[in-house]
Design a protein around this motif. Structure first.
Motif, short mmCIF file in Angstrom:
data_model
loop_
_atom_site.label_atom_id
_atom_site.label_comp_id
_atom_site.label_asym_id
_atom_site.label_seq_id
_atom_site.Cartn_x
_atom_site.Cartn_y
_atom_site.Cartn_z
N ALA A 8 -4.53 7.72 5.27
CA ALA A 8 -5.29 7.02 4.25
C ALA A 8 -4.47 6.11 3.44
CB ALA A 8 -5.74 8.36 3.41
N TRP A 9 -4.95 5.27 2.42
CA TRP A 9 -3.96 4.35 1.74
C TRP A 9 -4.70 4.22 0.33
CZ3 TRP A 9 -7.04 2.89 6.02
CH2 TRP A 9 -7.83 2.39 5.85
N LYS B 149 1.04 -1.26 -0.10
CA LYS B 149 -0.13 0.07 -0.04
C LYS B 149 0.86 1.25 0.01
CE LYS B 149 -3.72 -2.36 0.43
NZ LYS B 149 -4.74 -2.48 -0.70
N VAL C 157 0.76 4.73 1.91
CA VAL C 157 0.04 5.20 2.78
C VAL C 157 0.35 6.81 2.99
CG1 VAL C 157 -0.14 5.05 5.31
CG2 VAL C 157 0.43 2.95 4.02
N ASP D 288 -9.82 6.75 3.12
CA ASP D 288 -9.55 7.37 4.12
C ASP D 288 -9.62 6.54 5.42
OD1 ASP D 288 -8.51 9.57 5.98
OD2 ASP D 288 -10.90 9.77 6.51
N GLY D 289 -8.67 6.42 6.44
CA GLY D 289 -8.83 5.54 7.43
C GLY D 289 -9.45 6.51 8.89
N LEU E 220 -0.88 1.61 9.86
CA LEU E 220 -2.26 2.42 9.80
C LEU E 220 -2.58 2.70 11.06
CD1 LEU E 220 -3.94 0.01 6.84
CD2 LEU E 220 -2.43 2.58 6.74
N HIS E 221 -2.14 2.37 12.15
CA HIS E 221 -2.64 2.44 13.54
C HIS E 221 -1.39 2.77 14.48
CE1 HIS E 221 -6.47 0.84 12.29
NE2 HIS E 221 -5.65 -0.08 11.89
#
Length: 346
Positions: free
Chosen positions: A139-140, A118, A120, A150-151, A197-198
């Motif tokens: 986002a990715w 991905k 990112v 969007d995350g 992502l976190h």
């Protein structure tokens, strides 16, 4: 007759070689390399051989530019659309101030990384003038051109306890992922999960620099980690005082020191580049890129003194090295200079 054919063949060969060799095609370049406002640029070289550049959304929804050689850039679109725009910074969401006025949050200072399969994109959630209404989102996408999904927010200023949580940078070191962020309220680092992502569960933030800078960027070279940042005022047009400074450490987590051994935590650093009669407020540099000759190059934004109304355009400068410290020839951005060398650029 044969001599003429031979000369023609050689001429065509030289012409073809010149077209394939960027050092012949592009000997010099002129600044700015993007003569329109793209503040806080970040760059990645993708698997397709192109460089991709993203910036603060002076162009709505985060502009994306593409280049083969760091010099010639083509606008190709935006990371988001109005439909896919992160909801945390939706134009329909308003913050209300004590005087009753309202303002929409913006997407500031993105950073791009390739993690796993991905691309990112980290971005800052910003409301000008309110240091607590900020944070870092993620986002990715499968491609550097997007579309980005969007995350949401990694964290907000009020949740993580860092006022003005903006200007994120992704760093990978020792098999671990980290996020560096912050502004004139302190520069911090925290570990991320393997997919980026976190936040890593249980991870604690650590302060690595004081209140002198924002726009952090860590670059590893040899046995040192170099923490670049921008000090001064970013956004006052021709009166901007932004300038790039640096400190170095032997560990990602610091301590970062200047040449005299003073800590960046105590607001000490070495000057790299500052403004002059050509450019006001050069700063918030993008990633350092190494060309095919091993030369290192750094894009950054600045106001053209001759026409500051254009906004923060993108400039390019060669970073040179002496005694394991980075410097810029003359300490200012060049108007023209030798171009980066890339064998396969087009």
């Amino acid at each position: 007759m044969y001599r003429k054919i031979y000369i023609l063949f050689i001429s065509l060969f030289v012409f073809a070689a010149a077209q394939a060799d960027n050092s012949i095609k592009r000997l010099v370049f002129s600044n700015p390399i993007i003569p329109t406002s793209v503040p806080d640029p970040c760059i990645i070289k993708a698997g397709d051989g192109y460089f991709y550049l993203y910036g603060t959304e002076d162009h709505h929804n985060v502009p994306i530019y593409r280049s083969r050689n760091l010099v010639d850039w083509l606008f190709i679109g935006t990371a988001f659309t109005n439909a896919t725009r992160p909801r945390t910074v939706s134009p329909y969401v308003k913050y209300t101030y004590s005087d009753g006025s309202t303002k929409s949050p913006m997407i500031w200072a993105p950073d791009i990384a390739h993690i796993g399969d991905k691309y990112v994109l980290y971005y800052a959630i910003g409301v000008w003038g309110d240091l607590q209404k900020s944070g870092i989102g993620v986002a990715w996408a499968d491609s550097p051109e997007g579309p980005f999904i969007d995350g949401g927010a990694l964290f907000l200023s009020e949740d993580i306890g860092v006022s003005n949580s903006i200007d994120a940078q992704y760093v990978s070191d020792g098999g671990k992922n980290y996020l560096v962020w912050g502004s004139f309220k302190g520069i911090y680092i925290i570990q991320l999960t393997d997919d980026g992502l976190h936040l890593m569960p249980g991870a604690a933030k650590q302060q690595i620099a004081g209140t002198l800078t924002e726009g952090s960027y860590i670059y590893k070279r040899g046995g040192y980690y170099y923490l670049f940042g921008s000090a001064g005022s970013c956004c006052s047009g021709a009166n901007s005082t932004y300038h790039v400074v640096v400190g170095r450490a032997t560990s990602l987590l610091g301590p970062y020191l200047d040449k005299s051994g003073n800590k960046m935590l105590n607001n000490k650093a070495e000057l790299v580049v500052s403004g002059d009669d050509f450019v006001a407020g050069p700063g918030h540099n993008a990633e350092i890129v190494e060309d095919d000759k091993g030369q290192t190059w750094m894009p950054m934004h600045g106001y053209p003194k001759a026409d500051a109304g254009k906004g923060r355009c993108v400039y390019l400068v060669q970073i040179k090295w002496k005694d394991n410290w980075p410097y810029v020839e003359g300490g200012v951005l060049p108007q023209t200079a030798e171009a980066p060398y890339f064998k396969n650029s087009k």
